[in-house]
Write a protein that holds these residues in place. Structure first.
Motif, PDB file in Angstrom:
ATOM      1  N   PRO A   1      -3.609 -87.835 -50.176  1.00 29.95           N
ATOM      2  CA  PRO A   1      -4.366 -86.762 -51.222  1.00 29.95           C
ATOM      3  C   PRO A   1      -5.549 -86.837 -51.317  1.00 29.95           C
ATOM      4  CG  PRO A   1      -2.214 -87.847 -52.225  1.00 29.95           C
ATOM      5  CD  PRO A   1      -2.625 -88.823 -51.029  1.00 29.95           C
ATOM      6  N   LEU A   2      -6.416 -85.998 -51.038  1.00 32.79           N
ATOM      7  CA  LEU A   2      -7.781 -85.898 -51.406  1.00 32.79           C
ATOM      8  C   LEU A   2      -8.305 -84.388 -51.194  1.00 32.79           C
ATOM      9  CD1 LEU A   2     -10.288 -87.594 -51.530  1.00 32.79           C
ATOM     10  CD2 LEU A   2     -10.815 -87.566 -49.084  1.00 32.79           C
ATOM     11  N   ALA A   3      -9.216 -84.192 -51.698  1.00 35.14           N
ATOM     12  CA  ALA A   3      -9.849 -82.920 -51.854  1.00 35.14           C
ATOM     13  C   ALA A   3     -11.440 -82.762 -52.185  1.00 35.14           C
ATOM     14  CB  ALA A   3      -8.989 -81.877 -52.901  1.00 35.14           C
ATOM     15  N   ALA A   4     -12.056 -81.811 -51.942  1.00 38.74           N
ATOM     16  CA  ALA A   4     -13.689 -82.153 -52.229  1.00 38.74           C
ATOM     17  C   ALA A   4     -14.008 -80.600 -52.405  1.00 38.74           C
ATOM     18  CB  ALA A   4     -14.224 -82.352 -50.846  1.00 38.74           C
ATOM     19  N   THR A   5     -14.893 -80.438 -53.481  1.00 35.32           N
ATOM     20  CA  THR A   5     -15.392 -79.148 -53.847  1.00 35.32           C
ATOM     21  C   THR A   5     -17.077 -79.656 -53.385  1.00 35.32           C
ATOM     22  OG1 THR A   5     -14.053 -79.007 -55.620  1.00 35.32           O
ATOM     23  CG2 THR A   5     -15.929 -77.722 -55.590  1.00 35.32           C
ATOM     24  N   LEU A   6     -17.309 -78.814 -52.509  1.00 36.44           N
ATOM     25  CA  LEU A   6     -18.808 -78.899 -51.930  1.00 36.44           C
ATOM     26  C   LEU A   6     -19.683 -77.747 -52.668  1.00 36.44           C
ATOM     27  CD1 LEU A   6     -17.313 -80.465 -49.682  1.00 36.44           C
ATOM     28  CD2 LEU A   6     -18.942 -79.423 -48.258  1.00 36.44           C
ATOM     29  N   THR A   7     -20.890 -77.993 -53.163  1.00 33.55           N
ATOM     30  CA  THR A   7     -21.782 -77.068 -53.609  1.00 33.55           C
ATOM     31  C   THR A   7     -23.137 -77.438 -53.335  1.00 33.55           C
ATOM     32  OG1 THR A   7     -22.278 -75.913 -55.836  1.00 33.55           O
ATOM     33  CG2 THR A   7     -21.979 -78.302 -55.903  1.00 33.55           C
ATOM     34  N   THR A   8     -23.897 -76.565 -53.900  1.00 31.74           N
ATOM     35  CA  THR A   8     -25.589 -76.497 -53.541  1.00 31.74           C
ATOM     36  C   THR A   8     -26.576 -77.361 -54.474  1.00 31.74           C
ATOM     37  OG1 THR A   8     -25.977 -74.604 -54.957  1.00 31.74           O
ATOM     38  CG2 THR A   8     -24.997 -74.016 -52.655  1.00 31.74           C
ATOM     39  N   GLU A   9     -27.722 -77.358 -54.049  1.00 31.05           N
ATOM     40  CA  GLU A   9     -28.798 -78.005 -54.888  1.00 31.05           C
ATOM     41  C   GLU A   9     -28.815 -77.370 -56.078  1.00 31.05           C
ATOM     42  OE1 GLU A   9     -30.775 -80.961 -54.471  1.00 31.05           O
ATOM     43  OE2 GLU A   9     -29.171 -81.503 -52.937  1.00 31.05           O
ATOM     44  N   GLU A  10     -28.770 -75.868 -55.920  1.00 28.80           N
ATOM     45  CA  GLU A  10     -29.197 -75.001 -57.095  1.00 28.80           C
ATOM     46  C   GLU A  10     -28.124 -75.389 -58.335  1.00 28.80           C
ATOM     47  OE1 GLU A  10     -30.071 -72.263 -59.714  1.00 28.80           O
ATOM     48  OE2 GLU A  10     -31.295 -72.890 -58.166  1.00 28.80           O
ATOM     49  N   VAL A  11     -26.891 -75.602 -57.894  1.00 29.29           N
ATOM     50  CA  VAL A  11     -25.783 -75.698 -58.723  1.00 29.29           C
ATOM     51  C   VAL A  11     -25.908 -76.990 -59.573  1.00 29.29           C
ATOM     52  CG1 VAL A  11     -23.544 -75.935 -59.032  1.00 29.29           C
ATOM     53  CG2 VAL A  11     -24.283 -73.888 -57.824  1.00 29.29           C
ATOM     54  N   PHE A  12     -26.214 -78.194 -58.543  1.00 35.85           N
ATOM     55  CA  PHE A  12     -26.336 -79.307 -58.740  1.00 35.85           C
ATOM     56  C   PHE A  12     -27.542 -79.718 -59.882  1.00 35.85           C
ATOM     57  CE2 PHE A  12     -28.069 -83.798 -58.275  1.00 35.85           C
ATOM     58  CZ  PHE A  12     -27.095 -84.351 -58.672  1.00 35.85           C
ATOM     59  N   ASN A  13     -28.649 -79.213 -59.710  1.00 40.10           N
ATOM     60  CA  ASN A  13     -29.870 -79.224 -60.371  1.00 40.10           C
ATOM     61  C   ASN A  13     -29.640 -78.615 -61.958  1.00 40.10           C
ATOM     62  OD1 ASN A  13     -31.086 -80.559 -58.381  1.00 40.10           O
ATOM     63  ND2 ASN A  13     -32.444 -78.497 -57.563  1.00 40.10           N
ATOM     64  N   ALA A  14     -28.897 -77.562 -62.230  1.00 34.33           N
ATOM     65  CA  ALA A  14     -28.452 -77.072 -63.347  1.00 34.33           C
ATOM     66  C   ALA A  14     -27.654 -77.919 -64.447  1.00 34.33           C
ATOM     67  CB  ALA A  14     -27.869 -75.752 -63.153  1.00 34.33           C
ATOM     68  N   PHE A  15     -27.079 -79.017 -63.902  1.00 34.89           N
ATOM     69  CA  PHE A  15     -26.489 -80.208 -64.799  1.00 34.89           C
ATOM     70  C   PHE A  15     -27.581 -81.548 -64.952  1.00 34.89           C
ATOM     71  CE2 PHE A  15     -23.175 -77.293 -62.948  1.00 34.89           C
ATOM     72  CZ  PHE A  15     -21.973 -77.723 -63.871  1.00 34.89           C
ATOM     73  N   LEU A  16     -28.818 -81.599 -64.336  1.00 38.82           N
ATOM     74  CA  LEU A  16     -29.355 -82.469 -64.450  1.00 38.82           C
ATOM     75  C   LEU A  16     -30.189 -82.289 -65.813  1.00 38.82           C
ATOM     76  CD1 LEU A  16     -31.018 -83.207 -60.802  1.00 38.82           C
ATOM     77  CD2 LEU A  16     -28.997 -84.029 -61.946  1.00 38.82           C
ATOM     78  N   GLY A  17     -30.367 -83.330 -66.645  1.00 41.50           N
ATOM     79  CA  GLY A  17     -31.183 -83.503 -68.080  1.00 41.50           C
ATOM     80  C   GLY A  17     -31.038 -84.612 -68.739  1.00 41.50           C
ATOM     81  N   GLU A  18     -31.481 -84.836 -69.852  1.00 37.09           N
ATOM     82  CA  GLU A  18     -31.247 -85.971 -70.534  1.00 37.09           C
ATOM     83  C   GLU A  18     -30.098 -86.157 -71.022  1.00 37.09           C
ATOM     84  OE1 GLU A  18     -33.930 -88.172 -70.581  1.00 37.09           O
ATOM     85  OE2 GLU A  18     -35.196 -86.942 -69.557  1.00 37.09           O
ATOM     86  N   PHE A  19     -29.759 -87.581 -71.094  1.00 35.34           N
ATOM     87  CA  PHE A  19     -27.991 -87.706 -71.641  1.00 35.34           C
ATOM     88  C   PHE A  19     -27.906 -86.846 -72.740  1.00 35.34           C
ATOM     89  CE2 PHE A  19     -24.523 -90.021 -73.305  1.00 35.34           C
ATOM     90  CZ  PHE A  19     -23.733 -90.248 -72.094  1.00 35.34           C
TER      91      PHE A  19
END
Length: 443
Positions: free
Chosen positions: A288-306
């Motif tokens: 069992p293994l799965a993966a969700t691939l996404t973009t830099e645009e989506v990833f960057n929206a989750f970056l920030g200070e803790f």
């Protein structure tokens, strides 16, 4: 042997199975596999014509995949990826990005296709929230199937599977199933019906500013009975999501890893979605293994200070499991070394030609194919399209008949599904198809 059969019916609750019926019948208990064959505890041999629920790619007991598991097992079986990492997970993420449509650069692991879709749903929803926008609506298709977790079921559209849980689900806007819409209106898949559906989608996107994402399977609705899309439909949806600034989730769980003739169906329409969900064939059918691939645009929206609380609060105990990622890497190596996709092309054409024969059968109402995926729909009356009563389990009866000649099939209702391992030989394919024709003829 008798004890195993007894214990199976006494203790094991099987998925998508009416256990009252299961406990009344003789059932297969598989013990080992070799190539495209499965062997049960009575020593009987069966061609695995559904790839053990659409996931086996290179056959059972493949030496390279076995070795990858043994080598990794001698190092470590599992380490958490919550705040740490492991070698196979890193290498696989890099490799998936290399072979995925351009623009998909980040990989989030899970254990099965439903979880991959669930993750895409949550990422898409939180993406807009992290950007300061409140969006809540998803657009999907009738007859859709994305798995059985509640988020995935919310995007689903098969009442038989999903209706029981409707009070637990978030609402989604459903466009008609492309195949059924086209068949009812024009009698065939065509540009006219494709454009009508795209026009419907555009009207919704024009009138709603709260659309999180459009979600659809890649090229064909598998669990609905192998219902293909008009060629170019997926590309048209991608163009509209870009035009109206919404996200696109493409579910390649069933279609990925060669099932449609290319590694991913998205390649055939030159589509790069915002999220691509993978599962089933990712480990060659081993773990069992799965993966969700996404973009830099989506990833960057989750970056920030803790303290900003932008990070993605989601994960599973076995996310990025070492063994599963190791065998998934070996699976991709086998694709290259054995030229799997190249060798598949004549098999796809052979399947297409052989499927034409099924139109002659009295109880075949439709034959559908995309690449190496096919569905043969059984009907009571060919002229009127009248179906067999659901409770008669006609598809299962045909499947049981196939076992008499060493072919293991599991239908979707009264649609006989063919999802053979990609490595099956032409001779073995012919045995499957000849057996299925004979079994349908027995009706």
């Amino acid at each position: 042997m008798e004890k195993l059969e007894l214990w199976d019916k006494e203790y094991f609750w099987h998925p998508f199975t009416q256990m009252k019926v299961y406990r009344e019948e003789e059932n297969l208990i598989f013990e080992r596999g070799e190539g495209v064959y499965l062997y049960d505890i009575k020593g009987r041999r069966f061609i695995d014509a559904i790839s053990s629920l659409w996931c086996n790619v290179h056959g059972h007991n493949h030496p390279k995949l076995n070795k990858a598991l043994i080598d990794q097992l001698q190092k470590v079986a599992h380490t958490t990826t919550l705040g740490s990492s492991n070698v196979p997970a890193i290498l696989l993420a890099k490799r998936l990005v290399e072979i995925a449509p351009k623009g998909l650069t980040k990989v989030f692991y899970s254990e099965d296709g439903a979880e991959a879709v669930e993750i895409a749903i949550k990422l898409a929803y939180q993406y807009w929230g992290n950007k300061g926008e409140k969006r809540k609506a998803f657009i999907t298709l009738s007859e859709a199937y994305h798995g059985d977790t509640l988020g995935a079921v919310s995007l689903g559209g098969i009442d038989l599977f999903h209706g029981t849980y409707k009070d637990l689900l978030f609402e989604s806007i459903k466009l008609p199933s492309p195949y059924l819409f086209c068949k009812e209106k024009y009698g065939r898949l065509c540009d006219e019906c494709k454009q009508e559906l795209l026009n419907m989608l555009e009207e919704i996107l024009k009138s709603r500013e709260d659309i999180v994402a459009v979600s659809l399977e890649a090229g064909i609705q598998g669990a609905a009975g192998m219902l293909p899309f008009p060629r170019g439909f997926l590309r048209g949806v991608r163009e509209l999501t870009r035009k109206y600034n919404t996200l696109l989730i493409v579910d390649e769980v069933a279609t990925g890893f060669g099932r449609t003739g290319t590694m991913f169906y998205c390649e055939q329409e030159e589509v790069s979605p915002d999220f691509m969900c993978l599962g089933k064939g990712i480990t060659g059918g081993y773990l069992p293994l799965a993966a969700t691939l996404t973009t830099e645009e989506v990833f960057n929206a989750f970056l920030g200070e803790f303290g900003e609380l932008k990070h993605f609060y989601h994960g599973h105990t076995y996310t990025g499991n070492n063994l599963a990622c190791a065998v998934a890497l070996a699976n991709l190596e086998v694709f290259e070394e054995e030229r799997t996709l190249e060798k598949l092309q004549p098999k796809i054409e052979h399947l297409r030609k052989r499927l034409e024969e099924f139109w002659e059968l009295k109880h075949v109402g439709d034959v559908r194919q995309l690449g190496f995926m096919a569905g043969i729909e059984l009907v009571k009356d060919k002229k009127t399209g009248e179906r067999f009563p659901y409770g008669e389990r006609t598809g299962f009866k045909v499947g049981y008949k196939c076992r008499e000649r060493g072919v293991f099939l599991r239908p979707l209702g009264d649609v006989m599904v063919l999802m053979m391992p990609l490595v099956i030989s032409i001779e073995e394919m012919d045995h499957v198809l000849d057996t299925l024709k004979w079994a349908i003829g027995s009706l």
